[in-house]
Design an enzyme around this catalytic site. Structure first.
Site, PDB file in Angstrom:
ATOM      1  N   ASP A  81      27.017  21.420 -50.766  1.00  0.00           N
ATOM      2  CA  ASP A  81      26.847  21.847 -49.378  1.00  0.00           C
ATOM      3  C   ASP A  81      25.480  22.460 -49.119  1.00  0.00           C
ATOM      4  O   ASP A  81      24.810  22.135 -48.135  1.00  0.00           O
ATOM      5  CB  ASP A  81      27.935  22.861 -49.004  1.00  0.00           C
ATOM      6  CG  ASP A  81      29.263  22.195 -48.711  1.00  0.00           C
ATOM      7  OD1 ASP A  81      29.533  21.132 -49.301  1.00  0.00           O
ATOM      8  OD2 ASP A  81      30.037  22.732 -47.905  1.00  0.00           O
ATOM      9  N   CYS A 122      31.641  23.835 -56.096  1.00  0.00           N
ATOM     10  CA  CYS A 122      31.162  23.865 -54.718  1.00  0.00           C
ATOM     11  C   CYS A 122      32.318  23.694 -53.734  1.00  0.00           C
ATOM     12  O   CYS A 122      33.399  23.233 -54.077  1.00  0.00           O
ATOM     13  CB  CYS A 122      30.091  22.799 -54.506  1.00  0.00           C
ATOM     14  SG  CYS A 122      29.101  23.070 -53.012  1.00  0.00           S
ATOM     15  N   ASP A 123      32.013  24.019 -52.492  1.00  0.00           N
ATOM     16  CA  ASP A 123      33.021  24.318 -51.485  1.00  0.00           C
ATOM     17  C   ASP A 123      34.183  23.335 -51.388  1.00  0.00           C
ATOM     18  O   ASP A 123      35.339  23.730 -51.398  1.00  0.00           O
ATOM     19  CB  ASP A 123      32.348  24.415 -50.117  1.00  0.00           C
ATOM     20  CG  ASP A 123      31.286  25.495 -50.068  1.00  0.00           C
ATOM     21  OD1 ASP A 123      31.083  26.170 -51.092  1.00  0.00           O
ATOM     22  OD2 ASP A 123      30.655  25.670 -49.014  1.00  0.00           O
ATOM     23  N   LYS A 124      33.901  22.036 -51.244  1.00  0.00           N
ATOM     24  CA  LYS A 124      34.980  21.097 -50.944  1.00  0.00           C
ATOM     25  C   LYS A 124      35.704  20.610 -52.192  1.00  0.00           C
ATOM     26  O   LYS A 124      36.782  20.017 -52.087  1.00  0.00           O
ATOM     27  CB  LYS A 124      34.438  19.900 -50.150  1.00  0.00           C
ATOM     28  CG  LYS A 124      33.660  20.296 -48.906  1.00  0.00           C
ATOM     29  CD  LYS A 124      34.389  21.329 -48.059  1.00  0.00           C
ATOM     30  CE  LYS A 124      33.556  21.839 -46.905  1.00  0.00           C
ATOM     31  NZ  LYS A 124      32.355  22.619 -47.292  1.00  0.00           N
ATOM     32  N   SER A 470      28.961  27.872 -42.540  1.00  0.00           N
ATOM     33  CA  SER A 470      28.940  28.217 -43.954  1.00  0.00           C
ATOM     34  C   SER A 470      29.595  29.574 -44.144  1.00  0.00           C
ATOM     35  O   SER A 470      29.585  30.423 -43.248  1.00  0.00           O
ATOM     36  CB  SER A 470      27.493  28.274 -44.448  1.00  0.00           C
ATOM     37  OG  SER A 470      27.402  28.988 -45.653  1.00  0.00           O
TER      38      SER A 470
END
EC number: 4.2.1.9
Length: 553
Positions: A81, A122-124, A470
């Protein structure tokens, strides 16, 4: 040992050819008598967040072997991201969540695995793995790859958030290029995820609250020996889950989701967690809606001073006990369902009895004397977002804002306007056509929000969007406006100069226009075209609205 699925693939004379394939990679006759565990590694060298996941998977495999199982590593994808903020690549971020869940389903379902471990960063990658856990409902566990260490510059903590905001400060003339370069070099000294309570660390903490990760596993840094031990422990636990038959849907009850929601509010976590919890619940067959978040937001104040609401990082939280210390405070306050079961096979309330509640009034606060008197997030509805929007209030503390709209149909337009000083104190910046279908992919607006904060306008300008934010975002920010502009939501009808009122206390978001005027504008509106081909077109045709989790089925 139990082998509920692998025996169907590899036992018996008729499966002789199947065994040939595994003997080719080193399997022995004894190995075919052991539980087969997939180690799903969301690994990539295209950024620091998942850089350590591949070596981390070796630790997980050690844990599987120590408990009597046989591990096989399989990959899934990563979209970083942070590297994609403000670029066309950001359209692929949320899409990757669906792809991760789909690729895991395809690989784990088709190779006869008895159980599996998902390693994210990471985020996803994290919600994608958890969605797959709920969808497949096989014995499985989620384990975090870990956060990066924060940097230090002139005795002060710096993080990747510092770098994003420094760009805005530079554009405003508040710092020079040399200082910007110093921040760039200092902000992220090790691999791992972004250091504050941004989306990655939020989801890691919520995985503990949901019961999908072992307690205490979220906070050890990516490069620490503690992280290595947690990874190995996860591998061993996965083998135990196959033996007991405990699966995610027995863990992912409504009570587990409520535990995650109140935790989200108490830590002032990322707005992205709202989307992700809705999506995971959908996979688990649990009814969850924005009303559940709204209810929790009116009960729970912020009790952790973690960035961006405060100044402390995940490593700082780890040094005072990690997520379980916060969860214990929620339990003692009667805000957590203690009977919810976890991947450790024990109720979360019993596990939390091992952690002593702690207060230092630096990082951790008490409910009677909270860090912020309100929750970290608030759900808004009104004429501008009839199906809902999410306001982040933990960082700014501002619940009310009224101003004239300055409307932009893309993130890039808005950034250029901020860059040239067009956005001024008192404005309500509206960025639209960046929702799930409109962008498509619902990109995050960190480039804009950081520029606003860096320019000294963080609490003087509001931003409303049908896109996302974010977890590093701070300021007066409202996102996830539904319905989005691309499907004709009211945000598509706003014009420059319209008065907009944000009221976080009442939970309302309105544009001060009469119904006749909105109807007149709607008559002139037409939907934007879909992308012509490829993944973006497919996603735009399938994805739901933000209030449903922006899912594709």
């Amino acid at each position: 040992m139990k082998r509920p699925r692998s025996r169907l693939w590899y036992d018996g004379l008729e499966n002789t050819p199947h065994r040939v394939y595994l003997r080719a990679i080193g399997f022995t006759s004894d190995d075919f008598q052991k539980p087969l565990i997939a180690v799903v590694a969301a690994w990539s060298e295209a950024g620091p967040c998942n850089f350590n996941v591949l070596p981390g998977s070796l630790r997980v495999k050690e844990g599987v072997r120590s408990a009597g199982g046989v591990p096989l590593a399989v990959p899934t994808i990563v979209v970083n991201d942070g590297i994609n903020m403000g670029t066309p690549g950001m359209r692929y971020s949320l899409i990757s969540r669906e792809l991760i869940a789909d690729t895991i389903e395809a690989q784990v379902a088709s190779h006869g695995f008895d159980g599996w471990v998902g390693i994210g960063g990471c985020d996803k990658t994290q919600p994608g793995i958890m969605m797959a856990m709920a969808r497949l409902d096989l014995p499985s566990i989620y384990i975090y790859g870990g956060t990066a260490e924060h940097g230090v510059l002139d005795g002060e903590t710096v993080t990747v958030q510092s770098a994003f905001e420094a760009v805005g400060a530079y554009l405003k003339g508040l710092i020079d290029e040399e200082r910007l370069y110093e921040i760039e070099k200092a902000a992220m000294p090790t691999p791992g995820t972004c250091q504050g309570l941004f989306t990655a660390n939020t989801m890691a903490i919520l995985a503990e609250a949901l019961g999908l990760s072992p307690l205490g596993s979220a906070s050890p840094p990516a490069t620490s020996s503690e992280r290595a031990r947690e990874l190995a422990r996860a591998g061993a636990l996965a083998v135990g889950l196959v033996e007991t038959g405990l699966t995610p849907r027995r863990i992912l009850t409504y009570e587990a989701f409520y535990n995650a929601i109140v935790t989200l509010m108490a830590i002032s976590g990322s707005t992205n967690a709202v989307l992700h919890l809705l999506a995971i619940a959908r996979e688990a067959g649990v009814k969850l809606a924005l009303d559940d978040f709204d209810e929790a937001s009116r009960k729970v104040p912020v009790i952790a001073a973690l960035a961006p609401a405060g100044k402390y990082t995940m490593v700082d939280l780890h040094n005072v006990g990690g997520a379980p210390v916060i969860l214990r405070k929620l339990l003692d306050r009667g805000l957590l369902y203690g009977e919810a079961v976890t991947v450790e096979g024990v109720e979360i309330g019993k596990l939390l009895s091992k952690w002593e509640p702690r207060t230092d009034y630096n990082i951790l606060y008490d409910f009677d004397k909270p860090y912020k008197p309100h929750a970290g997030l608030r759900i808004l509805r009104g004429s501008l977002a009839p199906r809902g929007a999410v306001m982040k209030i933990g960082a700014s503390g501002i619940l009310k804002f009224k101003g004239a709209a300055k409307v932009f149909d893309s993130e890039e337009e808005a950034f250029k306007a901020i860059e040239r000083g067009y956005v001024e104190e008192g404005d309500v910046v509206v960025v639209r056509y960046v929702g799930p279908k409109g962008a498509p992919g619902m990109p995050e607006m960190l480039k804009i929000t950081a520029a606003i904060v860096g320019a000294g306008l963080g609490e003087k300008v509001a931003l409303i969007t049908d896109g996302r934010f974010s977890g590093a975002t701070r300021g007066v920010m409202v996102g996830h406006a539904a319905p989005e502009a691309a499907v004709g939501g009211p945000i598509a009808l706003v014009e420059n100069g319209d008065e907009i009122v944000i009221d976080g206390e009442k939970g309302t978001l309105d544009v001060l226009l009469g119904g006749d005027e909105l109807a007149r504008r709607r008559d002139k509106w037409s939907p934007p075209p879909l992308p012509k081909q490829g993944l973006l077109r497919k996603y735009a045709k399938l994805v739901t609205q933000a209030d449903e989790g922006a899912v594709t089925h």
